[in-house]
Design a protein around this motif. Sequence first.
Motif, PDB file in Angstrom:
ATOM      1  N   ASP A  41       0.846  -1.189   0.000  1.00 31.43           N
ATOM      2  CA  ASP A  41       0.000   0.000   0.000  1.00 31.43           C
ATOM      3  C   ASP A  41       0.883   1.240   0.000  1.00 31.43           C
ATOM      4  OD1 ASP A  41      -2.406  -1.403   0.089  1.00 31.43           O
ATOM      5  OD2 ASP A  41      -2.335  -1.560   2.263  1.00 31.43           O
ATOM      6  N   PRO A  42       0.644   2.172  -0.910  1.00 29.34           N
ATOM      7  CA  PRO A  42       1.524   3.344  -1.022  1.00 29.34           C
ATOM      8  C   PRO A  42       1.298   4.361   0.090  1.00 29.34           C
ATOM      9  CG  PRO A  42      -0.235   3.469  -2.634  1.00 29.34           C
ATOM     10  CD  PRO A  42      -0.375   2.138  -1.968  1.00 29.34           C
ATOM     11  N   VAL A  43       2.398   4.858   0.639  1.00 26.99           N
ATOM     12  CA  VAL A  43       2.380   5.935   1.630  1.00 26.99           C
ATOM     13  C   VAL A  43       3.446   6.949   1.235  1.00 26.99           C
ATOM     14  CG1 VAL A  43       2.837   6.578   4.034  1.00 26.99           C
ATOM     15  CG2 VAL A  43       1.507   4.515   3.529  1.00 26.99           C
ATOM     16  N   LEU A  44       3.049   8.188   1.093  1.00 27.17           N
ATOM     17  CA  LEU A  44       3.959   9.281   0.752  1.00 27.17           C
ATOM     18  C   LEU A  44       4.639   9.775   2.020  1.00 27.17           C
ATOM     19  CD1 LEU A  44       4.880  11.407  -1.461  1.00 27.17           C
ATOM     20  CD2 LEU A  44       3.002  12.827  -0.582  1.00 27.17           C
ATOM     21  N   PHE A  45       5.970   9.840   2.003  1.00 28.19           N
ATOM     22  CA  PHE A  45       6.728  10.292   3.170  1.00 28.19           C
ATOM     23  C   PHE A  45       7.263  11.694   2.919  1.00 28.19           C
ATOM     24  CE2 PHE A  45      10.524  10.899   5.710  1.00 28.19           C
ATOM     25  CZ  PHE A  45      10.128  10.451   6.959  1.00 28.19           C
ATOM     26  N   ALA A 106      -4.590   5.992  -4.759  1.00 28.54           N
ATOM     27  CA  ALA A 106      -5.018   6.100  -3.369  1.00 28.54           C
ATOM     28  C   ALA A 106      -3.810   5.848  -2.482  1.00 28.54           C
ATOM     29  CB  ALA A 106      -6.123   5.104  -3.041  1.00 28.54           C
ATOM     30  N   ALA A 107      -3.567   6.754  -1.530  1.00 24.57           N
ATOM     31  CA  ALA A 107      -2.373   6.648  -0.700  1.00 24.57           C
ATOM     32  C   ALA A 107      -2.613   7.326   0.639  1.00 24.57           C
ATOM     33  CB  ALA A 107      -1.165   7.292  -1.396  1.00 24.57           C
ATOM     34  N   GLY A 108      -1.738   7.013   1.580  1.00 15.40           N
ATOM     35  CA  GLY A 108      -1.650   7.758   2.820  1.00 15.40           C
ATOM     36  C   GLY A 108      -0.447   8.676   2.755  1.00 15.40           C
ATOM     37  N   ALA A 109      -0.286   9.511   3.763  1.00 12.82           N
ATOM     38  CA  ALA A 109       0.878  10.399   3.844  1.00 12.82           C
ATOM     39  C   ALA A 109       1.373  10.436   5.274  1.00 12.82           C
ATOM     40  CB  ALA A 109       0.532  11.802   3.367  1.00 12.82           C
ATOM     41  N   VAL A 110       2.693  10.455   5.427  1.00 19.63           N
ATOM     42  CA  VAL A 110       3.339  10.589   6.729  1.00 19.63           C
ATOM     43  C   VAL A 110       4.270  11.785   6.663  1.00 19.63           C
ATOM     44  CG1 VAL A 110       5.017   9.567   8.325  1.00 19.63           C
ATOM     45  CG2 VAL A 110       3.202   8.155   7.362  1.00 19.63           C
ATOM     46  N   GLY A 111       4.182  12.671   7.660  1.00 21.99           N
ATOM     47  CA  GLY A 111       5.059  13.820   7.729  1.00 21.99           C
ATOM     48  C   GLY A 111       5.851  13.810   9.017  1.00 21.99           C
ATOM     49  N   PHE A 112       7.174  13.890   8.909  1.00 26.19           N
ATOM     50  CA  PHE A 112       8.053  13.930  10.083  1.00 26.19           C
ATOM     51  C   PHE A 112       8.559  15.346  10.294  1.00 26.19           C
ATOM     52  CE2 PHE A 112      12.610  13.592  11.542  1.00 26.19           C
ATOM     53  CZ  PHE A 112      12.309  13.431  12.889  1.00 26.19           C
ATOM     54  N   SER A 113       8.419  15.853  11.511  1.00 21.73           N
ATOM     55  CA  SER A 113       8.996  17.145  11.894  1.00 21.73           C
ATOM     56  C   SER A 113       8.490  18.258  10.981  1.00 21.73           C
ATOM     57  CB  SER A 113      10.526  17.030  11.880  1.00 21.73           C
ATOM     58  OG  SER A 113      11.139  18.157  12.431  1.00 21.73           O
ATOM     59  N   GLY A 114       9.402  18.984  10.316  1.00 21.26           N
ATOM     60  CA  GLY A 114       8.995  20.037   9.391  1.00 21.26           C
ATOM     61  C   GLY A 114       8.297  19.526   8.156  1.00 21.26           C
ATOM     62  N   GLY A 115       8.272  18.213   7.962  1.00 21.42           N
ATOM     63  CA  GLY A 115       7.503  17.637   6.862  1.00 21.42           C
ATOM     64  C   GLY A 115       6.024  17.526   7.181  1.00 21.42           C
ATOM     65  N   ILE A 131      -3.600  10.782   6.926  1.00 21.11           N
ATOM     66  CA  ILE A 131      -2.309  11.411   7.204  1.00 21.11           C
ATOM     67  C   ILE A 131      -1.879  11.049   8.618  1.00 21.11           C
ATOM     68  CG2 ILE A 131      -1.083  13.620   7.491  1.00 21.11           C
ATOM     69  CD1 ILE A 131      -3.011  14.815   5.422  1.00 21.11           C
ATOM     70  N   ALA A 132      -0.583  10.796   8.800  1.00 18.13           N
ATOM     71  CA  ALA A 132      -0.006  10.598  10.129  1.00 18.13           C
ATOM     72  C   ALA A 132       1.168  11.559  10.287  1.00 18.13           C
ATOM     73  CB  ALA A 132       0.463   9.154  10.318  1.00 18.13           C
ATOM     74  N   LEU A 133       1.257  12.198  11.440  1.00 17.64           N
ATOM     75  CA  LEU A 133       2.341  13.128  11.738  1.00 17.64           C
ATOM     76  C   LEU A 133       3.212  12.551  12.843  1.00 17.64           C
ATOM     77  CD1 LEU A 133       0.348  16.508  11.843  1.00 17.64           C
ATOM     78  CD2 LEU A 133       1.400  15.377   9.870  1.00 17.64           C
ATOM     79  N   LEU A 134       4.521  12.622  12.653  1.00 17.92           N
ATOM     80  CA  LEU A 134       5.490  12.166  13.639  1.00 17.92           C
ATOM     81  C   LEU A 134       6.294  13.380  14.116  1.00 17.92           C
ATOM     82  CD1 LEU A 134       6.647   8.997  11.707  1.00 17.92           C
ATOM     83  CD2 LEU A 134       5.711   8.943  14.028  1.00 17.92           C
TER      84      LEU A 134
END
Length: 298
Positions: A41-45, A106-115, A131-134
């Motif tokens: 499953d695709p997830v954009l980082f 169709a995808a999810g997205a994960v953003g780390f810090s300033g992302g 979306i998930a934020l770390l």
Amino acid sequence: MPSAPPVPATDWLPADSETESLSLPDGRRLAYTTYGAADGDPVLFCHGTPGSHVIARLLAAPARERSVSLIAPDRPGIGNSEDAPATLDDWPDDAAHLLSHLGVDAAGAVGFSGGGPFALACHRLPEIRRIALLGGSGPPAIGATGRVQQFVGALSRHAPWALGRLFRLQRWFAVRRDPSYAVGFVAEETPETDALTADEVARVVRADMLTAMARGPSAIIREQRLLSQPWPFALEDVSVPVTVFQGRADANVAPSTGRTLVRRLPEASLELVDSDHLGTLTAAGEDALAAARRRTRV
């Protein structure tokens, strides 16, 4: 637009972090790599700032275990991605072209810090379902970044030349010192993962810092300035479910940031992590991938 030469491979870049690229409609090259399961499953980082696609290497093993294809691009001016006067609102267009290039609908997205802000900006894309934020940064009105981040944001607005010198000096030291030097900017101590030792994590973090500044500091300065100004969208307009993972001991992004984000986002939940900034990524990364990939397939 003239094509800039690619950044040469170096001995500090992990072998599995080499990038591919696509040509965007304006002629720019956007560099990216993928980790995890090729058919997952695709997830954009969305990497941090300063940061690059390399930091996603820390999630390669959990991505494989979760059957996630983790798509990690470098934003304009980072690594092998050609620069452009891009804004926070421009990033979703680049992301949409990348997802289309990869045949992802169709995808999810994960953003780390300033992302985190860049991941949230992608809420307007029909492809992004969750979306998930770390340790994700919040808008400046929240006012909950660490003192160093406040200082860097002020320099980016008022003395970018000085910030450029500071970043060049940091990179000079990072090349010559032990990898733990780079870790000191994002963690109290170097974490381990199930797949990587502390030394291996430190090498990834250093490679991430060096790749982020491989073309010089101008792109990082621009991103720091963008994130220290009002965002071009309201948190209340984010139209997809968001899971916020926030470190209790995060000195880069204060714990109150996570709580405020969850209060203002229309559909959001908060997961507190007993760790610092980098530790939130390594400790909660697998859970973030699981949160981002739920119900992404149609």
